[in-house]
Design an enzyme around this catalytic site. Structure first.
Site, PDB file in Angstrom:
ATOM      1  N   LYS A 124       0.857  -1.312   0.106  1.00 46.94           N
ATOM      2  CA  LYS A 124      -0.049  -0.026  -0.046  1.00 46.94           C
ATOM      3  C   LYS A 124       0.948   1.422   0.249  1.00 46.94           C
ATOM      4  CE  LYS A 124      -3.117  -2.873   0.222  1.00 46.94           C
ATOM      5  NZ  LYS A 124      -2.399  -4.019   0.217  1.00 46.94           N
ATOM      6  N   CYS A 193       8.301  -9.044  -1.379  1.00 45.93           N
ATOM      7  CA  CYS A 193       8.080 -10.459  -1.480  1.00 45.93           C
ATOM      8  C   CYS A 193       8.456 -11.087  -3.016  1.00 45.93           C
ATOM      9  CB  CYS A 193       6.845 -11.172  -0.933  1.00 45.93           C
ATOM     10  SG  CYS A 193       6.540 -11.202   0.723  1.00 45.93           S
ATOM     11  N   GLU A 489      -7.798  -9.114   2.116  1.00 42.40           N
ATOM     12  CA  GLU A 489      -7.234  -9.878   1.149  1.00 42.40           C
ATOM     13  C   GLU A 489      -7.404 -11.441   1.451  1.00 42.40           C
ATOM     14  OE1 GLU A 489      -2.970  -9.420   0.652  1.00 42.40           O
ATOM     15  OE2 GLU A 489      -3.304  -7.759  -0.645  1.00 42.40           O
ATOM     16  N   SER A 515      -4.447 -11.277  -2.285  1.00 41.04           N
ATOM     17  CA  SER A 515      -3.177 -10.866  -2.325  1.00 41.04           C
ATOM     18  C   SER A 515      -2.432 -10.945  -3.497  1.00 41.04           C
ATOM     19  CB  SER A 515      -2.261 -11.948  -1.385  1.00 41.04           C
ATOM     20  OG  SER A 515      -1.118 -11.999  -1.762  1.00 41.04           O
TER      21      SER A 515
END
Length: 612
Positions: A124, A193, A489, A515
């Site tokens: 975000k 990630c 999510e 996600s």
């Protein structure tokens, strides 16, 4: 020529008090003639994508000063979606985007900064800073913390990421030792990630929007080459200031760069690389801040003509973001799209006169310059680290295979239609989205039986309790921006379906979101959401739902008369979950819900309510 905004607080006798305070921050007499450039950092020890950013704001600041500007750093908040996942912490994730956007606006406008460098990285934070920069419309450059290296374990034949750890933890046949091995290996370094999840998708899209430098989305966080991106960002923002404030060149402003054509380019890239569905939400929100007419219908049109040229985890275990960089990075994908006639190459960027010029310089298929090829050989070291620029490993060779490699040309595309699609129908009149890159071909058309859950928590319990059977459409509702609130999510439900062997036998439909790590027939952003009177709130257990991705449709197989009767009943009853939820909603979240729009509008604030 426009005056420096900062003159408001630095010029004239009546600003003696303000100058006294500026002097207390270290400013000297000569500094009051220079542009004051805000450095919006997002360092936090809560988030691996931001844990290494502590000193990087000052790295940029010193380069700004060398180039002739004055730098002032501040930090925003940053929520880790993975850590917030699976409990009420996820209610705060999407609302934090608005908080970040507002906080950047507050700091920049309160102190009359002339320009902005945004140091972002995770889910975000990049969208929030993007919204703020387009709202402010002052010179801006984005530079991200970079992606995490993919994990490795002797138990796996491919790279690992966070989703692998989640899936195996829910697999009852996996030993505790195997689960622990995945846990310890999935996230080995600092950085966002390692797959094409939301954070990396957004950092790649800033390249296509023209607001960041080549390599921003793909150089791993640990590599020494990323240091030069931060230094270059400092030099570039001072040059943009000079061009705007001293030469009156408005073409360097973010709204001029992030035009309608640039948003179309960004979405084209997103579809071609199979990015996260969250990017749709964030691009819609950013477009509103930029006052650009760009909506779901525009995205739908693009999704029908753009092929998928890149496939990365979670859509395949074979490749991660580090492999995209080895194949030439985002510029290489843009180059293939340009050669296919699917890109507007005349748009400007912060680093090149046009995107076409940038492709000519940085595309490894066009430019055989050794320095460019060396740049894209930057790779992972395979050494656990929380430090930026801690290694300088390079691949022996680039992945230039456009027939079977990580990035394909048009002739060898993974699929003729791209990795994202917008569906419409009586269950989602304003649309919903699906990441087609993660959907098995056998279920592109799927008719199933509705299994209703009034919250994500109930769905998780039902899936783990074997209430969901092959052929079901799991419907999770009242999880939209207003109904959640916060539009959670749904990574755990999709991961658990996968661990139960139902990933190719079930579908999931929600007014929440997914996600970037989600795969399978997972359809989110159903709009209007249930809490806003959307038809997803009218579905009953046992109803048949037909999903037809090739024809971009999703329909509840119930007569119009029956739907009308159900709506009258629900209007009388109130649009609230049928089953009570043990969910504590704070005043802050209630305030967010009060103004939140559905996902088709980007889940932004309803400005009409503010105007009232």
């Amino acid at each position: 020529m426009p005056d420096y905004r900062s003159k408001t607080s630095t010029f004239g006798r009546n600003m003696a008090g303000a100058r006294a305070l500026w002097r207390a921050t270290g400013m000297k007499d000569e500094d009051f003639k220079k542009p004051i450039i805000a450095v919006a950092n997002s360092f936090t020890q809560f988030v691996p994508g931001h844990v290494h950013l502590k000193d990087l704001g000052q790295l940029v600041a010193r380069e700004i000063e060398k180039a002739g500007g004055v730098a002032k750093e501040f930090d925003t908040i940053a929520v880790d979606d993975g850590i917030a996942m699976g409990h009420d912490g996820m209610l705060y994730s999407l609302p934090s985007r608005e908080i970040i956007a507002d906080s950047v606006e507050y700091m920049v406008n309160a102190h009359c900064a002339d320009a902005l460098v945004c140091i972002s990285n995770c889910d975000k934070i990049t969208p929030g800073m993007l919204m703020a920069s387009l709202r402010l419309n002052i010179p801006v450059v984005f530079v991200s913390g970079g992606p995490m290296e993919a994990g490795k374990t002797k138990l796996s034949q491919h790279g690992l990421d966070l989703v692998d750890a989640m899936v195996i933890a829910a697999d009852s046949s996996a030993s505790d030792e195997k689960v622990e091995a995945y846990e310890r290996s999935a996230c080995p370094t600092c950085g966002s990630c390692s797959g094409m999840f939301t954070a990396n998708s957004m950092n790649c899209l800033t390249e296509a929007l023209g607001l960041s430098l080549p390599g921003n989305g793909t150089i791993v966080a640990t590599h020494a080459d990323r240091r030069e991106l931060f230094l270059q960002a400092g030099r570039t923002i001072v040059d943009l200031c000079r061009r705007y404030y001293q030469e009156g060149d408005e073409s360097v402003l973010p709204r001029a760069i992030a035009s309608r054509a640039a948003f179309e380019n960004a979405m084209t890239l997103d579809i071609a690389m199979g990015g996260s569905t969250n990017t749709i939400l964030h691009l819609l929100a950013a477009a509103q801040e930029a006052e650009v007419d760009f909506d779901l219908h525009a995205i739908d049109a693009l999704s029908r003509q753009v092929p998928q040229l890149c496939k990365v985890a979670p859509n395949t275990p074979k490749y991660h973001i580090e492999d995209v960089h080895r194949a030439g990075g985002i510029v290489a994908i843009l180059g293939e799209l340009a050669r296919a006639g699917l890109l507007n190459t005349e748009v400007a960027t912060v680093h090149s006169k046009t995107l076409g010029e940038a492709i000519e310089k940085w595309d490894v298929r066009v430019n055989r310059d050794q320095a460019v090829h060396t740049f894209f050989k930057a790779g992972p070291a395979g050494i656990p680290s929380q430090e930026a620029f801690s290694q300088s490993e390079r691949w022996d060779s680039l992945d230039l295979d456009r027939a079977e490699g990580c990035i394909r040309d048009l002739e060898h595309a993974f699929s003729t239609e791209g990795g994202l699609a917008v569906l419409y129908g009586n269950i989602a009149l304003d649309g919903c989205v699906v990441k087609t890159a993660g959907v098995d071909e056998s279920i592109l058309v799927f008719e199933g039986t509705a299994k209703i859950f009034e919250s994500q928590d109930a769905a998780v319990k039902g899936i783990l309790g074997d209430e969901v059977k092959p052929g079901d459409v799991v419907v999770i509702r009242y999880e939209g921006p207003k109904g959640g609130p916060g539009m959670q999510e749904m990574l755990y439900p999709t991961s658990y379906l996968k661990s139960k062997g139902l990933g190719k036998q079930c579908a999931l439909l929600t007014d929440g979101r997914f996600s970037g790590g989600t795969s399978g027939l997972s359809i989110g952003h159903a709009s209007p959401e249930a809490a806003a009177g959307g038809a997803i709130g009218l579905v009953e257990d046992g109803d048949k739902i037909l999903i037809d991705i090739p024809n971009r449709s999703i329909n509840l197989l119930v007569s119009d008369e029956e739907l009308k009767a159900r709506r009258l009943h629900q209007d009388h009853k109130g649009w609230k979950p049928a089953a009570p939820r043990a969910r504590k909603v704070s005043t802050a979240l209630k305030a967010y819900a009060l103004l939140a729009t559905s996902a088709d509008k980007g889940a932004v604030r309803n400005k009409a309510l503010l105007d009232e």
